[in-house]
Design an enzyme around this catalytic site. Structure first.
Site, short mmCIF file in Angstrom:
data_model
loop_
_atom_site.label_atom_id
_atom_site.label_comp_id
_atom_site.label_asym_id
_atom_site.label_seq_id
_atom_site.Cartn_x
_atom_site.Cartn_y
_atom_site.Cartn_z
CE LYS A 75 -4.45 1.04 0.22
NZ LYS A 75 -5.60 0.28 -0.27
P1 NAD Z 1 -12.92 8.47 -2.38
O1 NAD Z 1 -11.88 9.47 -2.06
O2 NAD Z 1 -13.38 8.32 -3.78
O3 NAD Z 1 -14.22 8.70 -1.49
C1 NAD Z 1 -14.22 8.83 -0.11
C2 NAD Z 1 -15.47 9.61 0.27
O4 NAD Z 1 -15.59 9.65 1.68
C3 NAD Z 1 -15.43 11.07 -0.22
O5 NAD Z 1 -16.65 11.40 -0.83
C4 NAD Z 1 -15.20 11.86 1.07
O6 NAD Z 1 -15.76 13.15 1.02
C5 NAD Z 1 -15.89 10.98 2.09
N1 NAD Z 1 -15.40 11.18 3.45
C6 NAD Z 1 -14.14 11.47 3.86
N2 NAD Z 1 -14.11 11.57 5.21
C7 NAD Z 1 -15.35 11.32 5.64
C8 NAD Z 1 -15.95 11.29 6.93
N3 NAD Z 1 -15.24 11.51 8.04
N4 NAD Z 1 -17.26 11.00 7.02
C9 NAD Z 1 -17.99 10.78 5.91
N5 NAD Z 1 -17.49 10.80 4.66
C10 NAD Z 1 -16.18 11.07 4.53
O7 NAD Z 1 -12.36 7.08 -1.80
P2 NAD Z 1 -12.76 5.63 -2.24
O8 NAD Z 1 -11.83 5.20 -3.30
O9 NAD Z 1 -14.21 5.54 -2.44
O10 NAD Z 1 -12.33 4.81 -0.94
C11 NAD Z 1 -13.18 4.73 0.20
C12 NAD Z 1 -12.74 3.56 1.06
O11 NAD Z 1 -12.78 2.36 0.27
C13 NAD Z 1 -11.32 3.66 1.61
O12 NAD Z 1 -11.27 3.05 2.88
C14 NAD Z 1 -10.52 2.84 0.62
O13 NAD Z 1 -9.33 2.33 1.19
C15 NAD Z 1 -11.51 1.74 0.33
N6 NAD Z 1 -11.24 1.05 -0.94
C16 NAD Z 1 -11.24 1.71 -2.12
C17 NAD Z 1 -11.01 1.01 -3.30
C18 NAD Z 1 -11.07 1.66 -4.65
O14 NAD Z 1 -11.04 0.94 -5.67
N7 NAD Z 1 -11.19 2.96 -4.76
C19 NAD Z 1 -10.72 -0.36 -3.25
C20 NAD Z 1 -10.73 -1.01 -2.03
C21 NAD Z 1 -11.00 -0.31 -0.88
#
Ligand code: NAD
Length: 478
Positions: free
Chosen positions: A109
């Site tokens: 990561k």
């Molecule tokens: P992203 O940046 O696209 O979206 C995150 C969202 O959460 C944003 O809209 C942000 O405004 C919101 N946010 C941030 N802090 C917050 C809070 N305290 N309360 C409520 N909302 C809040 O990120 P993502 O890619 O969707 O990733 C989200 C989660 O999923 C992370 O934990 C990431 O590790 C996990 N994840 C993502 C992927 C991927 O393919 N993008 C894959 C596996 C896991």
């Protein structure tokens, strides 16, 4: 990002605890257990970029948790408070996630300590290219050694910059595009990658609802249709999961919690309209019915059938766990429930579909993208028309028989249209993802229901994953 209460374990400690709980049920020498648990290496880099007439210094990390399979794989996160512990916790989860979902990668990561909202696009490009340079020159970005992907705060755009920077540094590497996944389609990406993690959450829930015994554990009946869902974080993962569940499964999205506010309506919210507003305004606070301030977080505690934390880690912790009413939580985010909260929820009978399984859709489709990049051909390109031609033969024959025997039946036009269409790339990707999610769930639930010492899906998931990592290490002679 640290959102836990002061008595909670850290994200890394929570991951370690889950690992230890599961590994204690396996007959593995303690030295090998320790070898698997620890993070192999974490590289910290500080680099300067000349911006706005001065030099900005940034801190970045790339952790490699386990190299029992290579390349190692894991996203790159852009977040203002990220630290080494968080990256190591996420890298460890990647090891177990890849093992559980059966993609042939070790766990890694990366992160850059930055608030991307504070920078212009051309500045982010400069910063990303420099970060890429720092990682690539140490083979921490490399098609056969370490392949990043998007995570919080990054997306297709950043992945395209990374791929291009790597290609500039390795001009004769024919596989340069495989150095990173999550790229846009026109830069070596794959159809269906952007939506993949949210799609995986949908497939995970569909598989859960196929099993009566599992539904019973959460006191839920029937299918996803009509189930009330609260989502936290309407970013890449949360938006796609909520949209698909609403549009394709008939779920009712009654709550959405974002960083600056929340929306709640028991009769259902329009996910697409809210997402468009979120993109336009950068938050939910400007919506007429938005709940803002400390009350916004309380929406997580409203009555619903399914809670989907899809934002940051440790959001369900000792301070709110006993007020969470959802009987089923699916961890779309990594580490949204602290170990202490997990204990409270488990004792109350809440069913938790754990992160290492729930959000594995991203890495699964990343694997398909990597394979596509190495084979230099899009999925379905060779077979599609041949498949259609063979199906046409069958339809022609049926129609000939129907005419020859003056039969009273005929092939319906809608069946004919569907049957004659050969699968394109996105359909193949979805089929592969659905298959991976179903098989991994079935493996997990088998352990959940057959091992008396396992009373939750998280322990079951870790057990399946660790057992596979152990076998890999053993095969290498360790
Ligand atoms: P992203 O940046 O696209 O979206 C995150 C969202 O959460 C944003 O809209 C942000 O405004 C919101 N946010 C941030 N802090 C917050 C809070 N305290 N309360 C409520 N909302 C809040 O990120 P993502 O890619 O969707 O990733 C989200 C989660 O999923 C992370 O934990 C990431 O590790 C996990 N994840 C993502 C992927 C991927 O393919 N993008 C894959 C596996 C896991």
């Amino acid at each position: 990002m640290d959102t836990r209460s002061k008595d909670d374990l850290s994200f890394l400690e929570s991951v370690d605890l889950s690992f230890n709980r599961a590994v204690s049920l396996l007959e593995v020498p303690s030295a090998l257990k320790e070898k698997i648990r620890i993070c192999n290496s974490t590289y910290t880099v500080r680099f300067g970029v000349r911006l706005r007439g001065t030099i900005y210094t940034f801190t970045g990390y790339r952790s490699v948790h386990s190299e029992h399979m290579e390349p190692v794989k894991g996203g790159i996160r852009y977040a203002p408070n990220v630290d080494q512990d968080e990256v190591e916790a996420l890298a460890a989860l990647m090891t177990y996630k890849c093992a559980l979902i059966e993609v042939p990668f070790g766990g890694s990561k990366g992160a850059l300590r930055i608030d991307p909202k504070q920078f212009e696009e051309f500045e982010l490009e400069q910063i990303t290219r420099r970060f890429t340079y720092e990682l690539a020159k140490r083979s921490l970005i490399h098609p056969s050694q370490n392949v990043p992907a998007p995570d919080m705060g990054t997306g297709e755009r950043e992945m395209a910059w990374i791929a291009d920077q790597y290609a500039r540094m390795n001009t004769t590497d024919i596989n340069a595009n495989a150095c990173v996944t999550g790229k846009p389609l026109n830069s070596g990406g794959i159809s269906g990658r952007v939506e993949a993690t949210g799609r995986g959450v949908q497939y995970a829930l569909r598989e859960f609802f196929r099993h009566e015994r599992d539904r019973d554990r959460a006191n839920l009946t029937g299918s996803l249709s009509g189930k009330r869902v609260i989502v936290q974080g309407l970013g890449n993962v949360g938006y796609h999961a909520a949209k698909f569940l609403q549009q394709e499964d008939g779920a009712v999205i009654c709550g959405i919690v974002e960083h600056d506010g929340a929306l709640y309506d028991p009769s259902g919210l329009d996910v697409e309209a809210i997402y468009q507003g979120l993109v336009r305004d950068g938050g939910l606070a400007k919506f007429p019915n938005a709940i803002i301030g400390p009350k916004a977080k309380v929406v997580l505690e409203e009555e619903c059938d399914i809670l989907i934390p899809a934002a940051v880690d440790s959001i369900i912790n000792l301070s709110n766990a006993d007020r969470i009413q959802a009987p089923l939580i699916i961890e779309a985010a990594n580490g949204p429930i602290t170990a202490g909260a997990d204990e409270i929820l488990r004792q109350r009978g809440t069913v938790i579909i754990p992160d290492l399984y729930a959000n594995a859709g991203g890495v699964t489709v990343s694997y398909f993208e990597w394979v596509k990049n190495l084979s230099h051909i899009r999925f379905g390109r060779m077979q599609r028309r041949q498949e259609e031609a063979r199906h046409q033969l069958l339809i022609d024959e049926l129609e000939r028989l129907s005419a020859a025997t003056s039969a009273s039946w005929e092939v319906s036009p809608s069946f004919k249209a569907k049957y004659l269409r050969g699968a394109d790339e996105v359909e193949l990707v979805r089929s592969g993802l659905d298959d991976a999610m179903r098989i991994a769930y079935q493996k997990m639930r088998e352990v959940w229901h057959s091992n008396a010492a396992v009373d939750d899906l998280r322990t079951a998931a870790y057990l399946v994953a660790i057992d596979r990592v152990v076998k890999s290490y053993r095969a290498k002679g360790l």
